[in-house]
Design a protein around this motif. Structure first.
Motif, mmCIF file in Angstrom:
data_model
loop_
_atom_site.group_PDB
_atom_site.id
_atom_site.type_symbol
_atom_site.label_atom_id
_atom_site.label_comp_id
_atom_site.label_asym_id
_atom_site.label_seq_id
_atom_site.Cartn_x
_atom_site.Cartn_y
_atom_site.Cartn_z
ATOM 1 N N ALA A 1 39.181 40.286 42.127
ATOM 2 C CA ALA A 1 37.910 39.736 42.612
ATOM 3 C C ALA A 1 37.995 39.454 44.109
ATOM 4 O O ALA A 1 38.982 38.899 44.600
ATOM 5 C CB ALA A 1 37.573 38.456 41.847
ATOM 6 N N GLY A 2 36.972 39.862 44.829
ATOM 7 C CA GLY A 2 36.942 39.657 46.271
ATOM 8 C C GLY A 2 37.650 40.734 47.061
ATOM 9 O O GLY A 2 37.722 40.669 48.288
ATOM 10 N N THR A 3 38.197 41.730 46.372
ATOM 11 C CA THR A 3 38.823 42.871 47.033
ATOM 12 C C THR A 3 38.029 44.129 46.688
ATOM 13 O O THR A 3 37.114 44.096 45.876
ATOM 14 C CB THR A 3 40.278 43.069 46.582
ATOM 15 N N ARG A 4 38.421 45.246 47.287
ATOM 16 C CA ARG A 4 37.801 46.529 46.957
ATOM 17 C C ARG A 4 38.528 47.246 45.816
ATOM 18 O O ARG A 4 38.190 48.380 45.483
ATOM 19 C CB ARG A 4 37.780 47.442 48.186
ATOM 20 N N VAL A 5 39.526 46.615 45.219
ATOM 21 C CA VAL A 5 40.305 47.252 44.163
ATOM 22 C C VAL A 5 39.445 47.424 42.913
ATOM 23 O O VAL A 5 38.790 46.482 42.451
ATOM 24 C CB VAL A 5 41.555 46.425 43.823
ATOM 25 N N ARG A 6 39.452 48.644 42.369
ATOM 26 C CA ARG A 6 38.773 48.916 41.108
ATOM 27 C C ARG A 6 39.793 48.843 39.977
ATOM 28 O O ARG A 6 40.961 49.212 40.148
ATOM 29 C CB ARG A 6 38.116 50.296 41.125
ATOM 30 N N VAL A 7 39.344 48.376 38.834
ATOM 31 C CA VAL A 7 40.218 48.267 37.669
ATOM 32 C C VAL A 7 39.848 49.357 36.673
ATOM 33 O O VAL A 7 38.665 49.542 36.353
ATOM 34 C CB VAL A 7 40.107 46.885 37.011
#
Length: 243
Positions: A59-65
């Motif tokens: 959350a709060g990053t551009r990382v996709r899960v």
């Protein structure tokens, strides 16, 4: 130009090691210039019990899960399955589909096609894994991959080219083979799938991306990325290519 970097932990890490790894990688992404400004798109695919934690940590990053798999069924009496709508509600945005290890366990092209469809209908981006089982000429390898891509006809999609003979090997497939195969694969994609990103997986690690780009749009990393320092190195290499 965006370079895509994905990482699957498969079934290598325990619950606690997975949490530690996810924490370190998402914190790295939070600070890495290439990820922060969107030049490098990072996604992580932990084991299913870790997905909720991964979404929270990202959350709060551009990382996709991403999920490592998804059911071909959206809902219903299917014990042990994990449906795409449930994953989407959880905050997962991608789902790996058709990995060679699952195909080896009996997953057919029909099942893969059903999973692609149900994932897209739920708003997930399928990561469709394709690749030849034995080493062959790049044109033949591309034809093999195009047959597997037949599981998808349109919609959001990312393709992971993973020659089966390179998965888990000491070295990745030769760069000349990968680039020739991916170029032929791109040329053969139907118009509805033109422009979809293609990443390479199969013993991929630091030092490889520069030999494959721009034929490939990124890397799908496995065990080499279970060391967060190697993740940093690959992100640095990706960012340098987009500078």
């Amino acid at each position: 130009m965006t370079i895509h970097i994905g990482i699957s932990t498969k079934l290598y890490l325990s619950y606690r090691r997975s949490l530690d790894w996810l924490g370190r990688v998402t914190e790295l992404a939070r600070e890495h210039p290439g990820v922060v400004d969107g030049r490098v798109a990072l996604f992580v695919a932990p084991s299913t019990p870790l997905l909720e934690s991964a979404v929270r940590l990202a959350a709060g990053t551009r990382v996709r899960v991403a999920a490592q798999d998804v059911s071909r069924y959206a809902e219903g009496a299917h014990t042990g399955e994990t449906g795409a709508p449930l994953l989407a509600e959880l905050g997962v945005t991608m789902a790996e589909v058709g990995h060679a290890e699952r195909r080896a366990d009996g997953e057919t092209d029909a099942v893969v096609a059903a999973k692609v469809t149900v994932a897209q209908e739920a708003g997930l981006t399928p990561l469709l894994c394709v690749g030849e089982t034995t080493r062959c000429d790049p044109r033949e390898a591309a034809a093999w991959c195009l047959e597997q891509v037949g599981a998808a006809t349109t919609g959001p999609l990312m393709i992971a080219y993973e020659p089966v003979w390179a998965i888990g090997a000491a070295e990745p497939a030769p760069a000349s083979h990968v680039t020739a195969t991916v170029d032929a694969l791109r040329d053969g994609l139907p118009g509805a799938l033109a422009g979809r990103p293609i990443v390479y997986g199969g013993s991929a690690g630091p030092g490889l991306l520069g030999r494959l780009h721009p034929s490939v749009d990124g890397l799908f990393l496995g065990r080499f990325a279970h060391d967060p320092e190697n993740v940093r190195r690959v992100l640095d290499e990706a960012a340098a290519l987009t500078a």
